[in-house]
Write a protein that holds these residues in place. Structure first.
Motif, short mmCIF file in Angstrom:
data_model
loop_
_atom_site.label_atom_id
_atom_site.label_comp_id
_atom_site.label_asym_id
_atom_site.label_seq_id
_atom_site.Cartn_x
_atom_site.Cartn_y
_atom_site.Cartn_z
N PHE A 22 0.85 -1.20 0.00
CA PHE A 22 0.00 0.00 0.00
C PHE A 22 0.88 1.25 0.00
CE2 PHE A 22 -4.40 1.52 0.81
CZ PHE A 22 -4.14 2.85 1.06
N LEU A 23 1.88 1.27 0.88
CA LEU A 23 2.78 2.43 0.99
C LEU A 23 3.54 2.65 -0.31
CD1 LEU A 23 4.26 1.69 4.54
CD2 LEU A 23 2.94 3.72 3.95
N HIS A 24 4.03 1.56 -0.87
CA HIS A 24 4.91 1.64 -2.04
C HIS A 24 4.16 2.11 -3.28
CE1 HIS A 24 8.62 0.92 -4.06
NE2 HIS A 24 8.10 0.04 -4.89
N ARG A 25 2.91 1.67 -3.42
CA ARG A 25 2.13 2.05 -4.61
C ARG A 25 1.55 3.45 -4.50
NH1 ARG A 25 -1.82 -2.84 -4.41
NH2 ARG A 25 -3.04 -1.66 -5.91
N SER A 26 1.39 3.93 -3.27
CA SER A 26 0.68 5.20 -3.05
C SER A 26 1.66 6.37 -3.06
CB SER A 26 -0.10 5.12 -1.75
OG SER A 26 -1.00 4.03 -1.79
N VAL A 27 2.22 6.65 -4.24
CA VAL A 27 3.28 7.66 -4.36
C VAL A 27 2.75 9.09 -4.41
CG1 VAL A 27 5.02 6.13 -5.35
CG2 VAL A 27 3.32 7.18 -6.85
N SER A 28 1.43 9.25 -4.51
CA SER A 28 0.80 10.57 -4.43
C SER A 28 -0.59 10.34 -3.84
CB SER A 28 0.70 11.20 -5.82
OG SER A 28 -0.37 10.60 -6.55
N PRO A 29 -1.29 11.39 -3.40
CA PRO A 29 -2.67 11.18 -2.90
C PRO A 29 -3.56 10.53 -3.96
CG PRO A 29 -1.90 13.36 -2.30
CD PRO A 29 -0.85 12.78 -3.21
N PHE A 30 -3.36 10.87 -5.22
CA PHE A 30 -4.15 10.26 -6.30
C PHE A 30 -3.88 8.75 -6.36
CE2 PHE A 30 -2.89 14.59 -7.64
CZ PHE A 30 -4.15 15.19 -7.59
N HIS A 31 -2.61 8.40 -6.19
CA HIS A 31 -2.27 6.98 -6.21
C HIS A 31 -2.78 6.27 -4.96
CE1 HIS A 31 0.35 8.45 -9.42
NE2 HIS A 31 0.39 7.21 -9.85
N ALA A 32 -2.78 6.96 -3.81
CA ALA A 32 -3.30 6.35 -2.58
C ALA A 32 -4.78 6.01 -2.76
CB ALA A 32 -3.10 7.29 -1.40
N VAL A 33 -5.53 6.94 -3.36
CA VAL A 33 -6.95 6.69 -3.61
C VAL A 33 -7.12 5.54 -4.61
CG1 VAL A 33 -9.00 7.68 -4.76
CG2 VAL A 33 -7.81 8.95 -2.94
N HIS A 34 -6.26 5.51 -5.62
CA HIS A 34 -6.32 4.42 -6.61
C HIS A 34 -6.02 3.07 -5.95
CE1 HIS A 34 -6.13 2.58 -10.53
NE2 HIS A 34 -4.91 2.13 -10.30
N THR A 35 -5.01 3.04 -5.08
CA THR A 35 -4.67 1.80 -4.37
C THR A 35 -5.85 1.32 -3.54
OG1 THR A 35 -2.37 2.55 -4.22
CG2 THR A 35 -3.01 0.75 -2.77
N ALA A 36 -6.47 2.25 -2.79
CA ALA A 36 -7.63 1.89 -1.96
C ALA A 36 -8.78 1.41 -2.83
CB ALA A 36 -8.06 3.09 -1.12
N ALA A 49 5.21 11.96 -9.46
CA ALA A 49 3.95 11.26 -9.74
C ALA A 49 2.78 12.18 -9.45
CB ALA A 49 3.84 9.99 -8.90
N GLY A 50 1.62 11.79 -9.95
CA GLY A 50 0.40 12.57 -9.74
C GLY A 50 -0.56 12.29 -10.87
N ARG A 51 -1.08 13.36 -11.48
CA ARG A 51 -1.98 13.15 -12.61
C ARG A 51 -1.72 14.22 -13.67
NH1 ARG A 51 -7.85 15.31 -10.20
NH2 ARG A 51 -7.11 17.38 -9.68
#
Ligand code: ZN
Length: 435
Positions: free
Chosen positions: A9-23, A119-121
């Motif tokens: 989870f930590l590794h994939r969530s490189v930005s808030p956008f990625h954290a939401v995507h991971t979740a 990273a981001g969007r």
């Protein structure tokens, strides 16, 4: 939850956008249905749903079998201090730099001399379709560095150097003639450079989460604050699913922008959570008083990481409330109500932990230190629900790489699963049953 799941989870969530995507991926895998705020919602009993706002905040819930008698909410944040990219091609001394500004209150020196990426969007135009849409992007390689100035050129570096973010913290990207950053970005996003209209990009450190200590009892990772709470509360939410308190709607939320005050459209101080709760009630037949009753019968865990006692600086901690790495979930209390915990809400959470054999410790600031704040007291502006502030112990909060204890992550998953399962009923103001 295995520690590897948290690391992932930590590794994939490189930005808030990625954290939401991971979740969202974890929720998709568990059978949750994605909804859009712009669409009509048909909600079915005993189904799970989630919705995102700005792609950087997310709320998930399950509809109970019968009427909604209350909400059971765990909330955390998706963002961490970092550097937001303002411009991408700045010529300087034969090199190409990026132009960045600080996001949140980071320990600046920790970002120096380590491999970084971005990273981001990106916001992409499709001329033929007449659309503008966002694509997640991660350059996903060792790409950038913020180099220190040599000690020979500034002897103050080891004695309280004052960092100027516009001078000290600008990342080196390449050399004159290097492939331009926008070209790399377009490649990573799989689009044409000229179709990128704008972007939300920030830096991240390339350090992978790793266990340390003789038996791997500790771990280091970027973004432990607050993705450790985000991931562990989500796993607790998913674990509890089959046995959730049947009269309560379980809700899991992760908000962006905590590190800059939460008062954005998608932050904890926005209408997002309230909008979603109102909308869920509107979609399910209920009496006129049901909403007020539901709020009175609800409970919120505001989960954001806490400071462990630093072994080199034990006197920075309160002399009587010493939070120790590996000793369980932390309840945070503050007389000025920066934390929402009261005697009552602290007692309810401690009882839930006791019933689930989860160790609990208490954090309070020294009386002569102001301490930080978090999302709970801001959340309570829009959602008037009894609330407790909790977290997991960590060191080096807001460093580019932080340290925490493996055992605590598991303790949080069990505490949160217990929170969603317990039959908590308000018998009157400040009187509860917990079965
Ligand atoms: Zn935090």
């Amino acid at each position: 939850m295995q520690i590897e799941q948290l690391f992932d989870f930590l590794h994939r969530s490189v930005s808030p956008f990625h954290a939401v995507h991971t979740a969202a991926q974890l929720l998709d895998a568990a059978g949750y249905t994605r909804l859009e705020e712009a669409e009509y919602w048909n909600l079915e009993p005993e189904h799970g749903y989630y919705v995102t706002r700005n792609e950087s905040s997310i709320i998930a819930w399950r509809v109970p079998a019968h009427a909604i008698g209350g909400w059971r909410i765990a909330a955390s944040h998706s963002d961490s201090p970092t550097w937001r990219i303002k411009n991408t091609n700045v010529n300087a001394a034969g090199c190409i730099k990026l132009n960045v500004e600080g996001y949140g209150g980071m320990i600046m020196s920790t970002w120096l001399d380590r491999p970084l990426s971005a990273a981001g969007r990106v916001l992409v135009r499709d001329e033929a379709a007449g659309t503008l849409e966002s694509r997640l992007v991660d350059l996903d390689r060792d790409l950038l560095v913020i180099p220190s100035l040599a000690i020979h050129m500034d002897r103050t570096l080891n004695s309280g150097h004052a960092f100027n973010p516009q001078v000290d913290m600008q990342p080196l990207y390449g050399l004159e003639g290097s492939k331009p950053f926008p070209a790399l970005l377009a490649e990573a996003a799989g689009v044409k450079k000229e179709d990128i209209v704008d972007f939300d990009l920030s830096l991240y450190t390339r350090q992978a989460p790793t266990r340390i200590g003789p038996d791997g009892e500790l771990f280091m990772a970027p973004r432990i604050d607050d993705l450790e709470c985000a991931a562990t509360t989500l796993y607790g939410f998913l674990d509890a699913a089959p046995e959730t308190d049947s009269a309560c709607a379980p809700v899991w939320a992760m908000f962006d922008n905590e590190e800059v005050g939460s008062s954005t459209r998608q932050g904890a101080d926005s209408s997002f959570l309230r909008d979603v709760l109102d909308r869920i009630l509107n979609a399910i037949p209920h009496s006129a008083q049901a909403q007020a009753q539901a709020f009175a019968n609800s409970f919120v865990l505001s989960a954001d990481n806490a400071h462990a006692v630093h072994p080199n600086f034990a006197d920075k901690a309160d002399p009587c409330n010493k939070v120790i790495l590996g000793k369980g979930v932390v309840v945070k209390v503050n007389a000025s109500q920066k934390y929402t915990t009261s005697g009552l809400t602290g007692a309810i959470f401690k009882e839930i932990c006791r019933k689930n054999n989860v160790p609990v410790q208490v954090f309070a600031n020294r009386a002569d230190l102001p301490g930080g704040s978090t999302l709970g007291n801001l959340q309570s502006h829009t959602v008037p629900v009894p609330m407790v502030d909790i977290g997991l112990a960590q060191l080096a909060m807001h460093s580019a790489v932080e340290t925490a204890a493996v055992a605590d992550a598991d303790a949080m998953v069990r505490a949160v699963a217990g929170f969603y399962r317990v039959h908590l009923r308000s018998l009157g103001d400040a009187r509860y049953t917990l079965e």
